[in-house]
Design an enzyme around this catalytic site. Structure first.
Site, PDB file in Angstrom:
ATOM      1  N   TRP A 127      55.687  65.458  47.717  1.00 22.92           N
ATOM      2  CA  TRP A 127      56.716  66.002  46.817  1.00 22.92           C
ATOM      3  C   TRP A 127      56.783  65.269  45.484  1.00 22.92           C
ATOM      4  O   TRP A 127      57.042  65.869  44.449  1.00 22.92           O
ATOM      5  CB  TRP A 127      58.094  66.027  47.498  1.00 22.92           C
ATOM      6  CG  TRP A 127      58.120  66.998  48.634  1.00 22.92           C
ATOM      7  CD1 TRP A 127      58.317  66.739  49.955  1.00 22.92           C
ATOM      8  CD2 TRP A 127      57.897  68.426  48.550  1.00 22.92           C
ATOM      9  NE1 TRP A 127      58.233  67.886  50.699  1.00 22.92           N
ATOM     10  CE2 TRP A 127      57.981  68.935  49.863  1.00 22.92           C
ATOM     11  CE3 TRP A 127      57.630  69.311  47.502  1.00 22.92           C
ATOM     12  CZ2 TRP A 127      57.812  70.292  50.154  1.00 22.92           C
ATOM     13  CZ3 TRP A 127      57.464  70.662  47.795  1.00 22.92           C
ATOM     14  CH2 TRP A 127      57.559  71.137  49.096  1.00 22.92           C
TER      15      TRP A 127
ATOM     16  N   LYS B  95      67.582  71.924  53.833  1.00 28.06           N
ATOM     17  CA  LYS B  95      67.248  70.874  54.779  1.00 28.06           C
ATOM     18  C   LYS B  95      68.503  70.309  55.430  1.00 28.06           C
ATOM     19  O   LYS B  95      68.654  70.393  56.633  1.00 28.06           O
ATOM     20  CB  LYS B  95      66.433  69.783  54.101  1.00 28.06           C
ATOM     21  CG  LYS B  95      64.963  70.153  54.133  1.00 28.06           C
ATOM     22  CD  LYS B  95      64.215  69.900  52.898  1.00 28.06           C
ATOM     23  CE  LYS B  95      62.890  70.671  52.952  1.00 28.06           C
ATOM     24  NZ  LYS B  95      62.132  70.519  51.721  1.00 28.06           N
TER      25      LYS B  95
ATOM     26  N   ASP C 131      65.035  62.886  43.879  1.00 28.39           N
ATOM     27  CA  ASP C 131      64.976  64.064  44.750  1.00 28.39           C
ATOM     28  C   ASP C 131      65.556  63.655  46.102  1.00 28.39           C
ATOM     29  O   ASP C 131      64.968  62.852  46.824  1.00 28.39           O
ATOM     30  CB  ASP C 131      63.503  64.485  44.881  1.00 28.39           C
ATOM     31  CG  ASP C 131      63.300  65.653  45.837  1.00 28.39           C
ATOM     32  OD1 ASP C 131      64.267  66.101  46.451  1.00 28.39           O
ATOM     33  OD2 ASP C 131      62.142  66.115  45.955  1.00 28.39           O
TER      34      ASP C 131
HETATM   35  C1  LIG Z   1      61.392  70.654  50.738  1.00 27.26           C
HETATM   36  C2  LIG Z   1      61.342  69.676  49.658  1.00 27.26           C
HETATM   37  C3  LIG Z   1      61.161  70.053  48.310  1.00 27.26           C
HETATM   38  C4  LIG Z   1      60.864  71.466  47.864  1.00 27.26           C
HETATM   39  O1  LIG Z   1      61.860  72.328  48.068  1.00 27.26           O
HETATM   40  P1  LIG Z   1      61.722  73.877  47.747  1.00 27.26           P
HETATM   41  O2  LIG Z   1      63.140  74.291  47.839  1.00 27.26           O
HETATM   42  O3  LIG Z   1      60.840  74.471  48.791  1.00 27.26           O
HETATM   43  O4  LIG Z   1      61.145  74.029  46.391  1.00 27.26           O
HETATM   44  C5  LIG Z   1      61.204  69.072  47.351  1.00 27.26           C
HETATM   45  N1  LIG Z   1      61.394  67.784  47.681  1.00 27.26           N
HETATM   46  C6  LIG Z   1      61.552  67.390  48.953  1.00 27.26           C
HETATM   47  C7  LIG Z   1      61.780  65.945  49.259  1.00 27.26           C
HETATM   48  C8  LIG Z   1      61.531  68.314  49.980  1.00 27.26           C
HETATM   49  O5  LIG Z   1      61.691  67.908  51.254  1.00 27.26           O
END
Ligand SMILES: *Cc1c(COP(=O)(O)O)cnc(C)c1O
Length: 366
Positions: free
Chosen positions: A101, A199, A175
């Protein structure tokens, strides 16, 4: 029958939330419509989005000088929105490369070179040489950058910052897609936090951005949908927001309030859950965890047997017992148990039991 779902995302929701959605499906609070059908400009929806923001602010203790934005485009769109809005005099950012990511975030940053005509992304540190099994520490903050970017919890590799890097005054952007609401954070440590909802706080379609107000600047060159200013100015209603996803997030926050009260309490339980699994992994003769001990994630626990065929056998064994989505990310293989907030302690106990049973079978065969 509901399965025990260890998916990394979209992931399991609390049953409280699913039941409440069911109850309110045909008629939300006596307004004769479902949330999916109502105008985003209606009083009812206004109530929903305001309540959701209020709950998030309270749980995360978000200071008044931070804005909360409800956006679309996933976590992935933030890889572009962040630089486009946060670039200052340097038009360059540094990324700590801790896995897939952060790599994607760096790639999107790099893509902007054609606009700015110079290098836009530097890698401050990386753990790639060790298959991202740890979080780099004690690295130098590069000169001439507008912000440092980190992925705080690495969903795929199961590593997590236990201490934020000392940025020496440089803005920190993080993030938190797979760890938001898992334990308390000090929002003031960050210039910007973002997280996809699917998530740990709801369903797909919604990304929450928490940004320090002084960083939201009006700039008419930025396309409206990519502009934090536009979204902030219109209270996340510049265009139709992901109404149902915001509603579900509100219910998840309501559940956290009712079930745990605070993120301190929830964090304690998450630690207990993760410890149970890690303790077993540390003592198992068949399974082992892949992340460095000091950097282990509370939310995503990758593990392997060391033998691909045996991994596949275990995944199949677990599936037959009702444990699903336990297969590791396609880029790393092995197994991964994502044990987000909605995963009860008892379910982790059951997983450990299942692993013990499998281990016994394997050891009996040698
Ligand atoms: C799942 C995830 C993303 C991407 O998310 P999307 O909503 O699919 O674009 C980005 N960063 C992390 C840490 C993730 O687990």
């Amino acid at each position: 029958m509901r399965v025990l779902n260890f998916s990394a995302g979209p992931s399991q929701l609390p049953e409280y939330v699913l039941e409440k959605i069911k109850d309110q499906m045909m008629d939300y609070e006596k307004c004769g419509q479902s949330v999916m059908e109502m105008s985003h400009r209606s009083q009812e929806f206004k109530g929903i989005i305001e309540k959701t923001e209020k709950r998030l602010r309270k749980l995360m203790n978000i200071p008044d000088n931070y804005k909360v934005l409800f956006l679309q485009g996933g976590g992935s769109l933030q890889f572009t929105m962040i630089p486009v809005n946060l670039f200052g005099e340097n038009k360059k950012a540094a990324v700590v490369n801790t896995g897939a990511w952060s790599k994607k975030a760096a790639a999107e940053l790099k893509r902007l070179e054609w606009i700015y005509g110079h290098e836009t992304c530097v890698i401050a540190a990386s753990s790639e040489e060790d298959n991202f099994s740890y979080i780099p520490k004690d690295f130098d903050i590069p000169e001439g950058i507008d912000y440092l970017y980190i992925c705080e919890n690495n969903t795929i590799y199961g590593t997590k910052y236990k201490k934020l890097p000392d940025t020496k005054g440089v803005k920190l952007v993080a993030d938190l897609s797979s760890c938001i609401l898992s334990e308390p954070v000090n929002v003031s440590d960050y210039a910007l936090i973002f997280a996809g909802a699917q998530k740990n706080m709801g369903i797909a379609g919604l990304t929450v951005v928490i940004i320090r107000e002084d960083l939201i600047k009006k700039d008419d060159r930025i396309p409206a949908m990519l502009s934090y200013y536009v979204h902030a100015d219109k209270e996340s209603m510049y265009n139709t927001p992901p109404t149902f996803s915001i509603y579900v997030m509100g219910l998840v926050l309501e559940w956290i309030e009712k079930e745990f009260g605070t993120l301190e309490k929830l964090g304690e339980i998450n630690r207990k859950k993760a410890d149970l699994l890690y303790d077993y992994l540390d003592n198992s003769k068949v399974f082992k965890g892949t992340a460095a001990k000091e950097d282990r994630s509370l939310m995503n626990v990758p593990f392997v047997t060391g033998d691909k065929n045996l991994d596949a056998e275990f995944i199949d064994f677990a599936k037959k017992k009702g444990f699903v989505n336990i297969k590791g990310h396609r880029s790393v293989g092995g197994m991964r148990a994502s044990i987000y907030n909605a995963m009860p302690y008892e379910a982790v106990e059951k997983l450990v039991e299942c692993m013990k049973e499998f281990e016994k079978g394997v050891l009996g065969n040698v």
